[in-house]
Write an enzyme that holds these catalytic residues in place. Structure first.
Site, short mmCIF file in Angstrom:
data_model
loop_
_atom_site.label_atom_id
_atom_site.label_comp_id
_atom_site.label_asym_id
_atom_site.label_seq_id
_atom_site.Cartn_x
_atom_site.Cartn_y
_atom_site.Cartn_z
N CYS A 44 -4.13 -1.12 -2.40
CA CYS A 44 -4.66 0.22 -2.65
C CYS A 44 -4.38 0.60 -4.09
O CYS A 44 -3.40 0.15 -4.68
CB CYS A 44 -4.10 1.24 -1.66
SG CYS A 44 -2.39 1.68 -1.87
N CYS A 47 0.87 -1.16 0.00
CA CYS A 47 0.00 0.00 0.00
C CYS A 47 0.91 1.22 0.00
O CYS A 47 2.13 1.09 0.14
CB CYS A 47 -0.91 -0.02 1.23
SG CYS A 47 -2.37 0.99 0.99
N CYS A 59 6.75 -0.36 -9.28
CA CYS A 59 7.29 -1.12 -8.15
C CYS A 59 8.75 -1.44 -8.38
O CYS A 59 9.20 -1.48 -9.52
CB CYS A 59 6.51 -2.43 -7.98
SG CYS A 59 4.80 -2.21 -7.46
#
Length: 173
Positions: A86, A10, A94
């Site tokens: 989320c 998140c 990422c």
């Protein structure tokens, strides 16, 4: 066979990902080890998350808000699954996760963003926890060892697409 390592992501790593980490570690019975992290961690766990875990007799010991980069360095746990909880984290770039874990998105509204009275905040945390724990229960029911990667990815994506209304229907059946 080693347990499956799951990383819940998140943005702030203060509520949803923390709830998911604690719940999976409590219910995974050694089959799973859960972690959580954030792209921009707040550095603290939301007190309503801690309260909710305590009310559900789930330990919060060892939980901390941390950056997702901790899991992309040499010596980090080998991840089998990376699940964003989320929408903000799902849209961010990422880090590279060694070992090519299976990824999925299980978006849940941010209970930490709720303004107003404490009762409203508690309801928001309970709703998020219910959605996450239900999805994790579906994960726990999967015969992971018998599924190929593509089938497993599809099933994890399907779990993430289930809505609150679907969870209520499941409970009524």
């Amino acid at each position: 066979m080693r347990p499956f390592n799951v990383l819940f992501l998140c943005t702030g790593n203060s509520a949803r990902s923390i709830l998911a980490e604690a719940y999976l570690n409590a219910k995974g019975k050694g089959r799973f080890v859960a972690y959580s992290a954030g792209s921009h961690p707040t550095g603290r766990i939301n007190p309503f998350a801690i309260e909710l875990l305590q009310r559900n007799h789930i330990t919060g010991s060892g939980l901390r808000s941390k950056n997702w980069n901790e899991f992309a360095v040499p010596g980090a746990p080998k991840l089998d699954f990376v699940i964003t909880v989320c929408d903000n984290a799902a849209g961010e770039t990422c880090p590279f996760w060694p070992g090519q874990p299976i990824t999925a998105h299980w978006g849940v509204q941010d209970p930490a963003a709720v303004q107003g009275a404490d009762d409203a905040k508690r309801r928001a945390f309970l709703k998020a926890f219910t959605e996450l724990s239900t999805r994790i229960n579906y994960l726990l029911a999967l015969p992971i060892e018998k599924l190929d990667s593509l089938t497993l990815k599809t099933k994890l994506d399907d779990i993430g697409k289930r809505t609150s209304a679907a969870f209520e229907t499941d409970r009524a059946v």
